[in-house]
Design an enzyme around this catalytic site. Structure first.
Site, PDB file in Angstrom:
ATOM      1  N   LEU A  52       0.813  -1.218   0.000  1.00 25.53           N
ATOM      2  CA  LEU A  52       0.000   0.000   0.000  1.00 25.53           C
ATOM      3  C   LEU A  52       0.842   1.261   0.000  1.00 25.53           C
ATOM      4  O   LEU A  52       0.296   2.364  -0.138  1.00 25.53           O
ATOM      5  CB  LEU A  52      -0.926   0.004   1.230  1.00 25.53           C
ATOM      6  CG  LEU A  52      -1.687  -1.294   1.534  1.00 25.53           C
ATOM      7  CD1 LEU A  52      -2.558  -1.118   2.766  1.00 25.53           C
ATOM      8  CD2 LEU A  52      -2.515  -1.744   0.339  1.00 25.53           C
ATOM      9  N   TYR A 101       2.196  10.705 -11.979  1.00 30.95           N
ATOM     10  CA  TYR A 101       1.692   9.798 -10.946  1.00 30.95           C
ATOM     11  C   TYR A 101       1.076   8.557 -11.565  1.00 30.95           C
ATOM     12  O   TYR A 101       1.398   7.422 -11.182  1.00 30.95           O
ATOM     13  CB  TYR A 101       0.672  10.521 -10.077  1.00 30.95           C
ATOM     14  CG  TYR A 101      -0.024   9.620  -9.077  1.00 30.95           C
ATOM     15  CD1 TYR A 101       0.676   9.016  -8.049  1.00 30.95           C
ATOM     16  CD2 TYR A 101      -1.399   9.379  -9.174  1.00 30.95           C
ATOM     17  CE1 TYR A 101       0.042   8.191  -7.136  1.00 30.95           C
ATOM     18  CE2 TYR A 101      -2.051   8.558  -8.255  1.00 30.95           C
ATOM     19  CZ  TYR A 101      -1.320   7.968  -7.238  1.00 30.95           C
ATOM     20  OH  TYR A 101      -1.959   7.142  -6.334  1.00 30.95           O
ATOM     21  N   LYS A 105       2.289   4.528 -11.319  1.00 33.51           N
ATOM     22  CA  LYS A 105       1.430   3.455 -10.823  1.00 33.51           C
ATOM     23  C   LYS A 105       1.297   2.340 -11.864  1.00 33.51           C
ATOM     24  O   LYS A 105       1.303   1.148 -11.521  1.00 33.51           O
ATOM     25  CB  LYS A 105       0.057   4.014 -10.452  1.00 33.51           C
ATOM     26  CG  LYS A 105       0.014   4.732  -9.121  1.00 33.51           C
ATOM     27  CD  LYS A 105       0.249   3.772  -7.969  1.00 33.51           C
ATOM     28  CE  LYS A 105      -0.037   4.386  -6.626  1.00 33.51           C
ATOM     29  NZ  LYS A 105       0.174   3.457  -5.495  1.00 33.51           N
TER      30      LYS A 105
END
Length: 375
Positions: A52, A101, A105
């Site tokens: 996470l 970003y 990811k």
């Protein structure tokens, strides 16, 4: 199970850690303070990994690569070499977008997808939207957290993009899906329940919650999203607003205090009667009440308007029982004990001073027939 949770002290990580420990699992936390050596030890011991950790608001865009891609590669390499266990990864819906970003990811997803194939182990890539819930950091985790913080403190809220539409997921729903993944193959790209709402509508809803709290109201919580948003809002109340004094209407007989008022679920009040005091001696056209004595000893009496049997119910805080007062029944409640009689009263509609729907009449028909004064 021994379960590694990276980013364990973050918004999502904190919720996942709590849920896992509640379910009886041993959580091996990995945070920014965890050394590479200790991280390696915990990864080699794990039966499952919730990855996470990540970077979403860096000062330098290069940190996206370091915090999202490089860290994921280190974890995947460690697991592939020594402990090929299943992995849940908190990715983002922005993984399909061409921004720094989102691209970081997506690159991390690719690393884990390759890991899953080589390790022949399950990998679940959750492309999460904006999350909301308790413990979120205002001005960091989400607009919902920021708005809750500001409105709960009476601060001015500025909506820079009122036309913006948010896709939100409640953190509890995400955690529930994560826990399902422990024992079930939920697929490479599992979905979670989401809600779509305009940014300005979020603000208006939260402001409505605040207005209801101020007036002792409660919103309609039949919609799951509204209930989640309301619970989230109340979690941001500052210390000085946790305690709310109520207006107690006092007289020689005792007191009457309104607790909660709702437009569609009625009103809850607290009634206190001194020893020897009788309250009520009236009836209602449409109001239906329920009385619950929680302290003291009392007698509740009621009869149909126009005459009929007087029903008597002995009530006590020692044995909790609800007495229903139907519309069209004259009723009273008498304190027959030596201490205050405390009664929780629910009525199916909030009190309206313009239309009180309350008609004075004594339960004792002898007083009515003899023209006695009502109390």
């Amino acid at each position: 199970m021994d379960i590694v949770v990276t980013g364990a002290t973050g918004f999502l990580g904190r919720h996942v850690t709590h849920a896992l420990e509640t379910a009886g699992h041993a959580v091996l936390s990995v945070t920014r303070e965890t050394s590479p050596a200790e991280r390696s030890v915990r990864l080699r011991r794990a039966d499952f990994v919730f990855h996470l950790a990540g970077v979403n608001r860096p000062d330098d865009p290069a940190e996206f690569t370091v915090g999202n891609v490089d860290l994921t590669e280190l974890i995947a390499t460690e697991l592939l070499s020594y402990n090929p266990v299943p992995v849940v990864f908190a990715s983002s819906t922005q993984a399909v977008e061409a921004n720094p970003y989102g691209m970081s990811k997506r690159a991390a997803e690719d690393v884990l997808a390759v890991y899953g194939e080589r390790a022949e182990s399950r990998v679940h890539l959750y492309r999460l939207p904006n999350l909301f819930g308790k413990w979120g950091r205002p001005f960091y985790n989400s607009a919902v957290a920021t708005f809750c913080h500001q409105i709960a403190r009476g601060e001015t809220v500025t909506v820079h993009d009122p036309e913006r539409v948010l896709t939100l997921a409640h953190v509890d729903d995400v955690v529930a899906s994560f826990l399902d993944a422990l024992s079930t193959d939920v697929g490479l790209y599992p979905s979670v329940p989401t809600h779509t709402i305009g940014l300005l509508d979020v603000v208006r809803t939260l402001e409505a919650f605040e207005a209801m709290r101020t007036s002792r109201g409660v919103p309609d919580l039949s919609d799951p999203f509204t209930k989640q948003l309301y619970s989230t809002y109340t979690s941001y109340l500052p210390r000085e607003r946790i305690l709310t004094p109520l207006v107690m209407h006092r007289d020689a007989r005792g007191s009457f205090t309104e607790f909660l008022k709702t437009p569609d679920r009625g009103q809850v009040s607290i009634n206190v009667a001194r020893p020897g005091i009788t309250k009520g001696e009236h009836w209602h056209d449409t109001k239906h009440e329920q009385f619950l004595v929680v302290s003291g000893e009392g007698v509740i009496r009621l009869r149909p308007v126009g005459g009929g049997e007087v029903m008597t119910f002995h009530v006590s805080g020692e044995t909790l029982e609800v007495v229903a007062i139907p519309a069209g029944y004259v009723h009273n409640i008498e304190n027959v004990g030596t201490t205050d009689l405390v009664t929780v009263m629910w009525v199916n509609e909030p009190f309206d001073p313009v239309h009180p729907d309350t008609y004075a009449e004594t339960v004792d028909m002898r007083e009515v027939m003899e023209g006695g004064e009502t109390r």
